[in-house]
Design an enzyme around this catalytic site. Structure first.
Site, PDB file in Angstrom:
ATOM      1  N   HIS A 295      27.806   6.850   4.286  1.00 36.75           N
ATOM      2  CA  HIS A 295      28.389   8.193   4.248  1.00 36.75           C
ATOM      3  C   HIS A 295      28.820   8.538   2.818  1.00 36.75           C
ATOM      4  O   HIS A 295      29.294   7.672   2.086  1.00 36.75           O
ATOM      5  CB  HIS A 295      29.586   8.279   5.200  1.00 36.75           C
ATOM      6  CG  HIS A 295      30.023   9.694   5.411  1.00 36.75           C
ATOM      7  ND1 HIS A 295      30.817  10.350   4.499  1.00 36.75           N
ATOM      8  CD2 HIS A 295      29.746  10.588   6.388  1.00 36.75           C
ATOM      9  CE1 HIS A 295      31.018  11.594   4.921  1.00 36.75           C
ATOM     10  NE2 HIS A 295      30.379  11.760   6.070  1.00 36.75           N
TER      11      HIS A 295
ATOM     12  N   GLU B  26      31.316   9.965   1.675  1.00 40.13           N
ATOM     13  CA  GLU B  26      32.727   9.683   1.338  1.00 40.13           C
ATOM     14  C   GLU B  26      32.922   8.207   1.019  1.00 40.13           C
ATOM     15  O   GLU B  26      33.797   7.857   0.218  1.00 40.13           O
ATOM     16  CB  GLU B  26      33.631  10.159   2.491  1.00 40.13           C
ATOM     17  CG  GLU B  26      33.722  11.690   2.496  1.00 40.13           C
ATOM     18  CD  GLU B  26      33.997  12.312   3.857  1.00 40.13           C
ATOM     19  OE1 GLU B  26      34.352  11.582   4.800  1.00 40.13           O
ATOM     20  OE2 GLU B  26      33.841  13.548   3.959  1.00 40.13           O
TER      21      GLU B  26
ATOM     22  N   GLU C 173      22.703  14.753   4.691  1.00 37.30           N
ATOM     23  CA  GLU C 173      23.998  15.386   4.485  1.00 37.30           C
ATOM     24  C   GLU C 173      24.165  15.781   3.020  1.00 37.30           C
ATOM     25  O   GLU C 173      24.597  14.949   2.200  1.00 37.30           O
ATOM     26  CB  GLU C 173      25.133  14.437   4.884  1.00 37.30           C
ATOM     27  CG  GLU C 173      25.123  14.045   6.346  1.00 37.30           C
ATOM     28  CD  GLU C 173      26.528  13.751   6.841  1.00 37.30           C
ATOM     29  OE1 GLU C 173      26.936  14.360   7.825  1.00 37.30           O
ATOM     30  OE2 GLU C 173      27.215  12.916   6.222  1.00 37.30           O
TER      31      GLU C 173
ATOM     32  N   SER D 199      29.327  20.576   7.496  1.00 33.71           N
ATOM     33  CA  SER D 199      29.938  21.819   7.993  1.00 33.71           C
ATOM     34  C   SER D 199      29.203  22.403   9.202  1.00 33.71           C
ATOM     35  O   SER D 199      29.087  23.626   9.349  1.00 33.71           O
ATOM     36  CB  SER D 199      30.041  22.855   6.867  1.00 33.71           C
ATOM     37  OG  SER D 199      30.909  22.379   5.841  1.00 33.71           O
TER      38      SER D 199
HETATM   39  P1  PGA Z   1      31.809  18.039   8.142  1.00 36.35           P
HETATM   40  O1  PGA Z   1      31.481  16.490   7.921  1.00 36.35           O
HETATM   41  O2  PGA Z   1      31.087  18.466   9.396  1.00 36.35           O
HETATM   42  O3  PGA Z   1      33.306  18.115   8.280  1.00 36.35           O
HETATM   43  O4  PGA Z   1      31.290  18.776   6.944  1.00 36.35           O
HETATM   44  C1  PGA Z   1      30.196  16.016   8.148  1.00 36.35           C
HETATM   45  C2  PGA Z   1      30.138  14.554   7.820  1.00 36.35           C
HETATM   46  O5  PGA Z   1      30.846  14.132   6.904  1.00 36.35           O
HETATM   47  O6  PGA Z   1      29.398  13.792   8.455  1.00 36.35           O
END
Ligand code: PGA
Length: 277
Positions: A105, A107, A182, A228
Site C-alpha cells: 500500500h 501509505e 491506486e 477515493s
Molecule cells: P481512499 O483509500 O478510498 O480513502 O482514497 C484507498 C486506499 O488507500 O486503498
C-alpha cells in the site's frame, strides 16, 4: 480464463481506524447491508481488530470457499515468517484470523519506506502462507503529469514480481493474486481517477504481467481500482470491462457506502455471469 469470468471484488481497507470494541459491529453491519451475489467482499481491519471482525462474521456471513460471504484480510505482512522483528506480524501468524492481505500500500511505501524489492518479499511470504494477496501499485502525481504513469507501474510490478514464478504465485486459486491500481494522488484526497484512465492503467498492468510471463497475458488476474472510491463514482470504474472491483478506504468505514458500492459491483458480476435480464 476469459475476461468476463474474472471475479468481482470489493475490499475495504480500514487503515488505522476502529478498535476491538467497535470493529465487530461495523463488520456485521457491512456484511448484512452489502449481501450481493457473486461479489467477493473483503474487510481489512487493523491487526488488533482481526479477531473481533472474524468472530462477528462467524456464521452465515463468513467467507465460503467460492468467495461468497465476507473474508477478513490484513493490511500488511512481514517478509519473514518468524524472527527478531519487534512489532511486526508475519503471514503464518494470521492463520485463523485472516485469509487475505494487502501488500505494498502506498501509505506503507511512504511511511515505512517500503521498496518494491521488500514488497516482493512480502508478497512471496503471504502467498507461501496461503493468503490471498492484493498487491498495490500506482504513480505519484508528478509521474502522471510527466506522462510516466505506465512506466512507474511497469517498474513496480517487475520488481515486486521478480523471481516469482507466475504460475506459483496465484497457484490454482483465481483469487490468489489481485493487483490494485491506486494512483497515490487519489488516495484519501477525494480526487478520483477517471474511469478511462484507470482502464488504461489496468491495460498497462496486464501488459506488464504478460511480459513477465503470466499465462493468458495476465487476463485472469483481477485488477481493482483504488483511490477515493465512493458510491458516487463506483459506476465509472465498474463500467470498465478491465476493472474488476475496488479497494475502498474511507468509504469502507460507512456501511451504507459499502452497501451501495457492492451493489454496483454486483451488477457487473451479474452481467459477467450472464444473469442480468
Ligand atoms: P481512499 O483509500 O478510498 O480513502 O482514497 C484507498 C486506499 O488507500 O486503498
Amino acid at each position: 480464463m476469459i475476461r468476463s469470468m474474472r471475479p468481482v471484488i470489493v475490499a475495504g481497507n480500514w487503515k488505522m481506524h476502529t478498535t476491538p470494541a467497535d470493529a465487530g459491529e461495523l463488520a456485521r453491519l457491512i456484511a448484512a447491508r452489502s449481501r450481493v451475489d457473486r461479489v467477493v467482499r473483503v474487510l481489512c481491519p487493523p491487526y488488533v481488530c482481526l479477531a473481533a471482525v472474524r468472530n462477528a462474521l462467524a456464521g452465515p456471513a463468513v467467507e465460503a470457499a467460492d468467495g461468497s460471504g465476507v473474508a477478513v484480510g490484513a493490511q500488511d505482512v512481514h517478509h519473514e515468517a518468524t524472527g527478531a522483528f519487534t512489532g511486526a506480524i508475519s503471514a503464518p501468524m494470521l492463520a485463523g484470523l485472516a485469509t487475505w492481505t494487502i501488500v505494498g500500500h502506498s501509505e506503507r511505501r511512504r511511511d515505512a519506506c517500503e521498496t518494491d524489492e521488500l514488497i516482493g518479499r512480502k508478497l512471496m511470504a503471504a502467498r507461501a502462507a496461503g493468503l490471498r494477496t492484493i498487491l498495490c501499485v500506482g504513480e505519484q502525481l508528478a509521474d502522471r503529469d510527466a506522462g510516466l504513469a505506465r512506466d512507474v507501474v511497469d517498474r513496480q510490478l517487475r520488481t515486486c514480481l521478480a523471481g516469482a514464478a507466475p504460475a506459483a504465485l496465484a497457484g490454482d486459486d483465481p483469487l490468489g493474486l489481485t493487483i490494485a491500481y491506486e494512483p497515490v494522488w487519489a488516495i484519501g484526497t477525494g480526487r478520483n481517477a477517471r474511469g478511462a484512465d484507470a482502464a488504461e492503467m489496468a491495460g498497462a498492468i496486464r501488459a506488464a504481467l504478460a511480459s513477465i510471463g503470466f499465462a493468458d497475458g495476465g487476463e485472469d488476474v483481477p485488477v481493482l481500482y483504488g483511490g477515493s472510491v465512493t458510491s458516487s463514482n463506483i459506476d465509472e470504474f465498474m463500467a470498465e470491462p478491465s476493472i474488476d472491483g475496488a479497494l475502498v478506504g474511507g468509504a469502507s468505514l460507512r456501511p451504507d457506502e459499502m452497501a451501495a458500492i457492492v451493489a454496483r459491483a454486483g451488477l457487473t458480476a451479474a452481467a459477467r455471469a450472464g444473469t442480468l435480464a
